[in-house]
Design a protein around this motif. Structure first.
Motif, PDB file in Angstrom:
ATOM      1  N   THR A  47       0.564  -1.376  -0.161  1.00 23.00           N
ATOM      2  CA  THR A  47      -0.309  -0.266  -0.087  1.00 23.00           C
ATOM      3  C   THR A  47       0.690   1.495  -0.111  1.00 23.00           C
ATOM      4  N   PHE A 191      -7.327   1.854   2.109  1.00 23.23           N
ATOM      5  CA  PHE A 191      -6.458   1.040   2.278  1.00 23.23           C
ATOM      6  C   PHE A 191      -6.410   0.662   3.651  1.00 23.23           C
ATOM      7  N   SER A 194      -3.072   0.154   5.510  1.00 21.45           N
ATOM      8  CA  SER A 194      -2.838   1.248   5.125  1.00 21.45           C
ATOM      9  C   SER A 194      -1.107   1.286   5.506  1.00 21.45           C
TER      10      SER A 194
END
Length: 353
Positions: A47, A191, A194
């Protein structure tokens, strides 16, 4: 991986001779059952939103660590307690590679196309699997009465270890978080796990974490500031600008470090994002930000935490990235910070001879 006995490795490490090419982190590969500290490599950076490459750091730092001398002016010879890194997990590497391809499509679109974005769903599901895998690996070592540190990977890498430690220490612990960023976003670019959300996820899902002390912060959003304030007494922030102004007005780093450590409880987890240091120490890291701690200031902070009488229950080192042109400076700095974290953790647990 070629394992060796700690007994066989110690004379070579004490002599400071060049390690064999098959040796692991810090020039040795002692069997885990003979070691007090286990390093879990997490080759994951799906990510990352700017510069990549941190998934390669655990393996790349091994080579850099072979150039280190292992005498430490504060912790003497941490290697004698037994430090070893587990083999790279091929399953995690495959997860990272597959998820990175799909994550890039989400990032290039400035976020998910819609609520049913399949690429985003794939990455979020892969992140859950990685967290579960890291938690399982960490729990296995903790149950064997060994100390554990995570070597990332991006900063989402250690959540599994923090969860495992939460189960092991239900009485609670604090986190000392060195970083250029708050990492308090509820999600970033869609995300959920993340690298920019590790501390949000920690503070909202691991109730054993009683305090979060963040140091070197200099890049953050309004939403993160609001969440940091919502933590109340559970959160304390030492922004880089505030630190710089205190030093400019004559305060010593020693006095500031005493203030940093004061809110931390008896048990502490250290989360060290290498971009908490000045970019000159980590020019290849994914999201470098001007300012930050000097290398020596970061080392002093780690040493003073260990000297404070607190117990370091675990740690992570994340966001080290190999230079794409082959310069090993980032890896050199990362390996030395990692060794210092190992020494501090072993010292605070009474494991050093």
């Amino acid at each position: 991986m070629t394992w060796e006995s700690l007994k066989d490795a110690l004379p070579r490490l004490a002599a400071g001779t060049p390690p064999p090419p098959w040796a692991g982190m810090f020039g040795a590969s002692p069997r885990p059952e003979e070691c007090d500290l286990i390093l879990v490599p997490v080759p994951w950076d799906a990510t990352v939103s700017y510069g990549g490459g941190t998934a390669k750091a655990p393996e790349a730092m091994i080579t850099a660590s072979h150039q280190m001398d292992l005498e430490d002016p504060f912790f003497d010879r941490p290697y004698r307690a037994g430090i070893t890194m587990l083999p790279l997990d091929a399953e995690l590497e495959a997860e990272s590679d597959a998820a990175r391809v799909k994550a890039l499509r989400v990032i290039e679109n400035d976020g998910p196309v819609d609520a049913d974005d399949r690429d985003l769903a794939f990455v979020n599901a892969a992140s859950v699997r990685v967290n579960d895998r890291v938690e399982s690996l960490a729990r296995e070592q903790l149950e064997a009465k060994r100390l554990v540190g995570v070597v990332g990977g991006d900063h989402s890498s250690p959540l599994g270890l923090i969860r495992a430690l939460g189960a092991q220490h239900p009485d609670g612990f604090g986190i000392l978080h060195v970083d250029a960023h708050y990492d308090l976003r509820q999600a970033y670019e869609g995300f959920v796990h993340s690298h920019a959300s590790i501390m949000y996820n920690t503070m909202t899902t691991v109730p054993a974490v009683k305090a979060l002390v963040q140091v070197g912060i200099r890049d953050y959003s309004a939403a993160e500031t609001a969440f940091a304030r919502s933590l109340g007494d559970r959160g304390k922030q030492f922004l880089a600008n505030t630190i710089a102004r205190r030093k400019a007005k004559g305060e010593s780093w020693d006095a500031i470090v005493k203030d940093i450590l004061r809110p931390l409880p008896a048990k502490v987890y250290v989360s060290f994002d290498i971009d908490g240091l000045e970019p000159s120490s980590c020019p290849s890291t994914g999201t470098p930000v001007p300012g930050g701690l000097s290398y020596e200031e970061g080392i002093f902070l780690i040493e003073e935490l260990a000297a404070s009488g607190r117990t370091i229950v675990g740690f992570d080192l994340c966001e080290v990235a190999p230079d794409p042109d082959g310069d090993e400076w980032d890896l050199n700095v990362g390996a030395r910070v990692l060794y210092k974290l190992c020494g501090a953790t072993l010292h605070s647990n009474g494991k050093l001879l």
